[in-house]
Design an enzyme around this catalytic site. Structure first.
Site, PDB file in Angstrom:
ATOM      1  N   ASN A 267      84.781  54.320  -2.260  1.00 18.68           N
ATOM      2  CA  ASN A 267      84.237  53.742  -1.026  1.00 18.68           C
ATOM      3  C   ASN A 267      84.282  52.226  -1.192  1.00 18.68           C
ATOM      4  OD1 ASN A 267      82.782  52.841   1.146  1.00 18.68           O
ATOM      5  ND2 ASN A 267      80.835  53.787   0.548  1.00 18.68           N
ATOM      6  N   TRP A 268      85.221  51.619  -0.489  1.00 20.59           N
ATOM      7  CA  TRP A 268      85.398  50.170  -0.642  1.00 20.59           C
ATOM      8  C   TRP A 268      84.278  49.383   0.041  1.00 20.59           C
ATOM      9  CZ3 TRP A 268      91.340  49.163   0.609  1.00 20.59           C
ATOM     10  CH2 TRP A 268      92.118  49.803  -0.372  1.00 20.59           C
ATOM     11  N   LYS A 269      83.503  50.043   0.897  1.00 18.76           N
ATOM     12  CA  LYS A 269      82.473  49.355   1.701  1.00 18.76           C
ATOM     13  C   LYS A 269      83.124  48.161   2.429  1.00 18.76           C
ATOM     14  CE  LYS A 269      79.037  51.242  -1.356  1.00 18.76           C
ATOM     15  NZ  LYS A 269      77.712  51.180  -1.949  1.00 18.76           N
TER      16      LYS A 269
ATOM     17  N   GLU B 284      73.690  53.376   3.478  1.00 22.34           N
ATOM     18  CA  GLU B 284      73.703  52.034   4.086  1.00 22.34           C
ATOM     19  C   GLU B 284      73.759  52.123   5.608  1.00 22.34           C
ATOM     20  OE1 GLU B 284      76.957  50.619   1.679  1.00 22.34           O
ATOM     21  OE2 GLU B 284      75.653  50.771  -0.073  1.00 22.34           O
TER      22      GLU B 284
ATOM     23  N   SER C 152      76.506  54.154  -8.815  1.00 22.97           N
ATOM     24  CA  SER C 152      76.829  53.490 -10.094  1.00 22.97           C
ATOM     25  C   SER C 152      77.659  54.368 -11.026  1.00 22.97           C
ATOM     26  CB  SER C 152      75.553  53.011 -10.793  1.00 22.97           C
ATOM     27  OG  SER C 152      74.889  52.060  -9.989  1.00 22.97           O
TER      28      SER C 152
ATOM     29  N   GLU D 206      73.946  60.924  -3.145  1.00 22.02           N
ATOM     30  CA  GLU D 206      73.879  59.537  -3.587  1.00 22.02           C
ATOM     31  C   GLU D 206      72.429  59.065  -3.572  1.00 22.02           C
ATOM     32  OE1 GLU D 206      77.895  57.387  -3.044  1.00 22.02           O
ATOM     33  OE2 GLU D 206      76.783  57.154  -1.195  1.00 22.02           O
TER      34      GLU D 206
ATOM     35  N   GLY E 233      74.771  50.792  -6.363  1.00 19.73           N
ATOM     36  CA  GLY E 233      74.973  49.362  -6.594  1.00 19.73           C
ATOM     37  C   GLY E 233      73.954  48.731  -7.522  1.00 19.73           C
TER      38      GLY E 233
ATOM     39  N   HIS F 105      76.235  57.655   5.230  1.00 21.31           N
ATOM     40  CA  HIS F 105      76.023  56.879   4.008  1.00 21.31           C
ATOM     41  C   HIS F 105      74.658  56.202   4.103  1.00 21.31           C
ATOM     42  CE1 HIS F 105      76.385  53.853   0.897  1.00 21.31           C
ATOM     43  NE2 HIS F 105      77.356  54.586   0.381  1.00 21.31           N
TER      44      HIS F 105
ATOM     45  N   GLY G 156      81.633  53.475  -5.544  1.00 17.57           N
ATOM     46  CA  GLY G 156      81.618  52.212  -4.809  1.00 17.57           C
ATOM     47  C   GLY G 156      82.285  51.114  -5.619  1.00 17.57           C
ATOM     48  N   GLY G 157      81.477  50.284  -6.244  1.00 13.99           N
ATOM     49  CA  GLY G 157      81.969  49.097  -6.959  1.00 13.99           C
ATOM     50  C   GLY G 157      83.166  49.359  -7.868  1.00 13.99           C
TER      51      GLY G 157
HETATM   52  P1  13P Z   1      78.216  52.141  -6.302  1.00 12.47           P
HETATM   53  O1  13P Z   1      79.216  52.987  -7.042  1.00 12.47           O
HETATM   54  O2  13P Z   1      78.657  50.714  -6.144  1.00 12.47           O
HETATM   55  O3  13P Z   1      76.843  52.286  -6.858  1.00 12.47           O
HETATM   56  O4  13P Z   1      78.177  52.714  -4.803  1.00 12.47           O
HETATM   57  C1  13P Z   1      78.012  54.063  -4.608  1.00 12.47           C
HETATM   58  C2  13P Z   1      78.221  54.349  -3.170  1.00 12.47           C
HETATM   59  O5  13P Z   1      77.432  53.986  -2.334  1.00 12.47           O
HETATM   60  C3  13P Z   1      79.460  55.063  -2.805  1.00 12.47           C
HETATM   61  O6  13P Z   1      79.403  55.472  -1.479  1.00 12.47           O
END
Ligand code: 13P
Length: 267
Positions: A14-16, A101, A214, A170, A176, A99, A235-236
């Protein structure tokens, strides 16, 4: 799995709200070069403006295209929204819905998330339904109740079709933050989700349950080795080709080992 077939692990990035035309091209090139014969399924969820670009970049590769959100509406006067049919136009295979967010910063309710999952399914796109508790909810002992409530809305709206979704657990406190759920904590919640799906569909076994929060090259193998963890939502670490490839390699290795064991059982 009781049918003695093997389910592929799914590793989705997930590149966000990250990327650029240039950075996307470099990242996908590095992924394509490094993927080789990955036995697991790989997807990247990209910002909507880059769907067309990334559709081209993943063409002919094992990487599937995913979007990060979809409108709950079919079409019409919904400024700024992107419909499921539009996502399908660009060859989108998966879309994240709910998600944390989106729930947190855009006020998405369980009902909205369920409607989005429905739109995606109707368009032939697999929704990756995200669920997870906040730290306060975990500390109050509400983890199970929260994820069950979030998934129940999707089950209710989609009936038997829930066998066609992907669920991502999640925990909000792990996103994050560098603070990952332990494999045991994650497995415990995944088992709850699996049982909930089993009550709704005879095909609960085929629903991939991803862990996200994470996940990185160092912790992926242990998480992915849990019986009800079928993949990761990353994510990251998905923004760095080397890290993402290491997670994919971990999934590949676990899957290869499971295939060997399955072969031995059958023989
Ligand atoms: P991180 O891997 O950066 O913690 O993000 C997880 C996430 O929200 C994937 O959708």
């Amino acid at each position: 799995m009781d049918d003695m077939t093997q389910k592929k692990k799914l590793i989705a990035g997930n590149w966000k709200m990250n990327g650029s035309l240039q950075a996307n091209a470099a990242l996908l090139q590095a992924l394509r070069d490094g993927l080789g014969e990955a036995a697991c399924t790989v997807a990247v969820a990209v910002p909507a403006p880059y769907l067309a670009q990334v559709q081209g970049l993943v063409a002919g590769s094992a990487v599937a295209l995913a979007a990060q959100d979809v409108s709950q509406h079919e079409s019409g006067a919904f400024t700024g929204e992107v419909s499921a049919a539009m996502l399908r136009d660009f060859g989108t295979r998966y879309v994240l819905v709910g998600h944390s967010e989106r729930r947190q910063y855009h006020g998405e309710t369980d009902a909205v998330v369920a409607a989005k999952a429905q739109r995606a399914l109707a368009a032939g796109i697999t929704p990756i339904v995200c669920v997870g508790e906040t730290l306060a909810e975990r500390e109050a002992g509400q983890t199970e109740a929260v994820v069950k409530r979030q998934l129940a809305a999707v089950v209710q709206a989609n009936g038997q079709c829930v066998s066609e979704i992907v669920v991502a657990y999640e925990p909000v406190w792990a996103i994050g933050t560098g603070r990952t759920a332990t494999p045991e904590q994650a497995q415990q919640v995944h088992a709850v989700l699996r049982a909930q799906l089993a009550a709704a569909t005879a095909r609960a076994d085929r629903v991939p349950l991803l862990y996200g929060g994470s996940m990185n090259a160092a912790n992926a193998a242990q998480l992915l080795a849990q019986p009800d963890i079928d993949g990761g939502l990353v994510g990251g670490a998905s923004l760095k080709a080397a890290d993402f490839l290491q997670i994919i390699a971990a999934a590949h290795a676990i899957q290869a080992q499971a295939a060997t064991e399955l072969g031995a059982e059958k023989a």
